[in-house]
Write a protein that holds these residues in place. Structure first.
Motif, PDB file in Angstrom:
ATOM      1  N   VAL A 269       1.599   9.057   5.993  1.00 18.42           N
ATOM      2  CA  VAL A 269       0.961   9.839   7.051  1.00 18.42           C
ATOM      3  C   VAL A 269      -0.143   9.041   7.755  1.00 18.42           C
ATOM      4  O   VAL A 269      -0.272   9.081   8.987  1.00 18.42           O
ATOM      5  CB  VAL A 269       0.405  11.165   6.491  1.00 18.42           C
ATOM      6  N   GLY A 270      -0.958   8.318   6.989  1.00 13.70           N
ATOM      7  CA  GLY A 270      -2.018   7.521   7.608  1.00 13.70           C
ATOM      8  C   GLY A 270      -1.469   6.485   8.567  1.00 13.70           C
ATOM      9  O   GLY A 270      -1.949   6.331   9.695  1.00 13.70           O
ATOM     10  N   GLY A 271      -0.414   5.776   8.135  1.00 10.62           N
ATOM     11  CA  GLY A 271       0.183   4.757   8.984  1.00 10.62           C
ATOM     12  C   GLY A 271       0.894   5.345  10.196  1.00 10.62           C
ATOM     13  O   GLY A 271       0.830   4.781  11.294  1.00 10.62           O
ATOM     14  N   ILE A 272       1.563   6.484  10.008  1.00  9.76           N
ATOM     15  CA  ILE A 272       2.240   7.130  11.135  1.00  9.76           C
ATOM     16  C   ILE A 272       1.222   7.571  12.182  1.00  9.76           C
ATOM     17  O   ILE A 272       1.425   7.380  13.395  1.00  9.76           O
ATOM     18  CB  ILE A 272       3.067   8.332  10.637  1.00  9.76           C
TER      19      ILE A 272
ATOM     20  N   GLY B 213       0.818  -1.207   0.000  1.00  8.69           N
ATOM     21  CA  GLY B 213       0.000   0.000   0.000  1.00  8.69           C
ATOM     22  C   GLY B 213       0.852   1.257   0.000  1.00  8.69           C
ATOM     23  O   GLY B 213       0.494   2.267  -0.622  1.00  8.69           O
ATOM     24  N   THR B 214       2.002   1.214   0.676  1.00  5.37           N
ATOM     25  CA  THR B 214       2.911   2.357   0.705  1.00  5.37           C
ATOM     26  C   THR B 214       3.386   2.714  -0.697  1.00  5.37           C
ATOM     27  O   THR B 214       3.418   3.891  -1.090  1.00  5.37           O
ATOM     28  CB  THR B 214       4.131   2.045   1.602  1.00  5.37           C
ATOM     29  N   PHE B 215       3.749   1.722  -1.475  1.00  4.87           N
ATOM     30  CA  PHE B 215       4.207   1.981  -2.840  1.00  4.87           C
ATOM     31  C   PHE B 215       3.077   2.532  -3.708  1.00  4.87           C
ATOM     32  O   PHE B 215       3.267   3.496  -4.465  1.00  4.87           O
ATOM     33  CB  PHE B 215       4.768   0.710  -3.465  1.00  4.87           C
TER      34      PHE B 215
ATOM     35  N   GLY C 162      -3.275   9.525   4.547  1.00  5.13           N
ATOM     36  CA  GLY C 162      -2.246   9.999   3.630  1.00  5.13           C
ATOM     37  C   GLY C 162      -2.829  10.762   2.456  1.00  5.13           C
ATOM     38  O   GLY C 162      -2.271  11.782   2.026  1.00  5.13           O
ATOM     39  N   GLY C 163      -3.953  10.282   1.924  1.00  2.24           N
ATOM     40  CA  GLY C 163      -4.571  10.962   0.798  1.00  2.24           C
ATOM     41  C   GLY C 163      -5.070  12.347   1.159  1.00  2.24           C
ATOM     42  O   GLY C 163      -4.986  13.290   0.361  1.00  2.24           O
ATOM     43  N   MET C 164      -5.593  12.500   2.384  1.00  2.00           N
ATOM     44  CA  MET C 164      -6.065  13.811   2.823  1.00  2.00           C
ATOM     45  C   MET C 164      -4.904  14.803   2.922  1.00  2.00           C
ATOM     46  O   MET C 164      -5.001  15.935   2.436  1.00  2.00           O
ATOM     47  CB  MET C 164      -6.775  13.695   4.167  1.00  2.00           C
ATOM     48  N   VAL C 165      -3.800  14.385   3.536  1.00  2.00           N
ATOM     49  CA  VAL C 165      -2.647  15.280   3.666  1.00  2.00           C
ATOM     50  C   VAL C 165      -2.045  15.581   2.293  1.00  2.00           C
ATOM     51  O   VAL C 165      -1.628  16.715   2.017  1.00  2.00           O
ATOM     52  CB  VAL C 165      -1.601  14.660   4.602  1.00  2.00           C
TER      53      VAL C 165
ATOM     54  N   PRO D  71       7.230   5.316  14.965  1.00  2.00           N
ATOM     55  CA  PRO D  71       6.407   4.658  13.944  1.00  2.00           C
ATOM     56  C   PRO D  71       7.291   4.130  12.816  1.00  2.00           C
ATOM     57  O   PRO D  71       8.285   4.771  12.454  1.00  2.00           O
ATOM     58  CB  PRO D  71       5.496   5.784  13.436  1.00  2.00           C
ATOM     59  N   PRO D  72       6.964   2.966  12.249  1.00  2.00           N
ATOM     60  CA  PRO D  72       7.767   2.441  11.137  1.00  2.00           C
ATOM     61  C   PRO D  72       7.887   3.413   9.968  1.00  2.00           C
ATOM     62  O   PRO D  72       8.878   3.378   9.238  1.00  2.00           O
ATOM     63  CB  PRO D  72       6.988   1.178  10.731  1.00  2.00           C
ATOM     64  N   GLY D  73       6.900   4.306   9.815  1.00  2.00           N
ATOM     65  CA  GLY D  73       6.958   5.258   8.713  1.00  2.00           C
ATOM     66  C   GLY D  73       8.167   6.170   8.743  1.00  2.00           C
ATOM     67  O   GLY D  73       8.563   6.722   7.717  1.00  2.00           O
TER      68      GLY D  73
END
Length: 238
Positions: free
Chosen positions: A55-58, A23-25, A142-145, A69-71
């Protein structure tokens, strides 16, 4: 119930990481594509790729209590969106012409992140409702940011069936865990449901009800062109 074979040594943690990195890629591609569309330089492309991808994962990990966070603490989550951003910077115009495939990638990223977010929340023994909400947050954060950094109103706030798809996918994971189904099966079904809802919404133009305003219509600047990520007319959406 049919058991799905799981390779020896493969754990829920391995599955979460695999979904997260994929998903990150995918979201890194979507962030880079929007940056190229807006005429950003290489650094701007990489910033939007990283923001969309992580950003979403963080945010999810900070809420769960994972420090760091892994991010930002795992090199893979830094290298993967950078590679996605570089790919978009080099081949952006060619990828832009393949906007339908980008829509599919974006829906796939949303599905992967929603499922991974819910599974990670459950792995840290959070409640079912919290896991569903964190799955949604992982998918849409992440999409929002990304959209905000590009001076766009996030598409998730404009009636698109986006967060609802993420909620549905995350809910399947949580319900499957409560019913003690195999984690792999939960992930596959949840991701497939989220992916299908998002694609049907794009193809058929489904939207949530939009608030009506009785006063004068708000003035909006004319948009530059069609958005290949969200697929909505002239406005910009794993």
């Amino acid at each position: 119930m049919v058991d799905i074979p799981i390779p020896r040594g493969f754990t829920v943690s391995n599955l979460v990481v695999a979904l997260d990195l994929t998903g990150t890629f995918v979201f890194g591609l979507s962030g880079g594509l929007l940056a190229v569309r807006q005429g950003f330089d290489l650094f701007g492309v990489l910033v939007l790729s990283f923001a969309a991808a992580n950003v979403g994962g963080i945010t999810r990990d900070l809420i769960i209590g994972v420090h760091p966070p892994p991010g930002v603490g795992d090199w893979r989550y830094i290298v993967v969106p950078v590679l996605a951003g570089i790919a978009i910077f080099i081949w952006g115009p060619r990828i832009r012409r393949m906007h339908r495939y980008v829509q599919i990638l974006d829906a796939g990223g949303l599905a992967l992140f929603a499922v991974a977010g819910a599974q990670k929340a459950l792995e840290y023994h959070l409640g079912p409702l919290t896991a569903v909400l964190l799955g949604m947050l992982t998918g849409i954060g992440g999409g929002m940011v990304r959209d905000i950094l590009a001076a766009e109103v996030p598409s998730v706030l404009r009636g698109d069936i986006y967060a609802v798809a993420a909620l549905a996918g995350a809910a399947v994971v949580v319900v499957g865990r409560l019913l003690r189904f195999p984690s792999t099966a939960d992930a596959l079904v949840g991701a497939a449901l989220c992916f299908a809802i998002r694609l049907f919404a794009l193809r058929r133009g489904w939207q949530l009800p939009v608030a009506r305003w009785a006063g004068p219509s708000p003035v909006r600047a004319p948009d530059a062109g069609s958005d290949p990520v969200s697929g909505r007319g002239d406005h910009v959406e794993r």
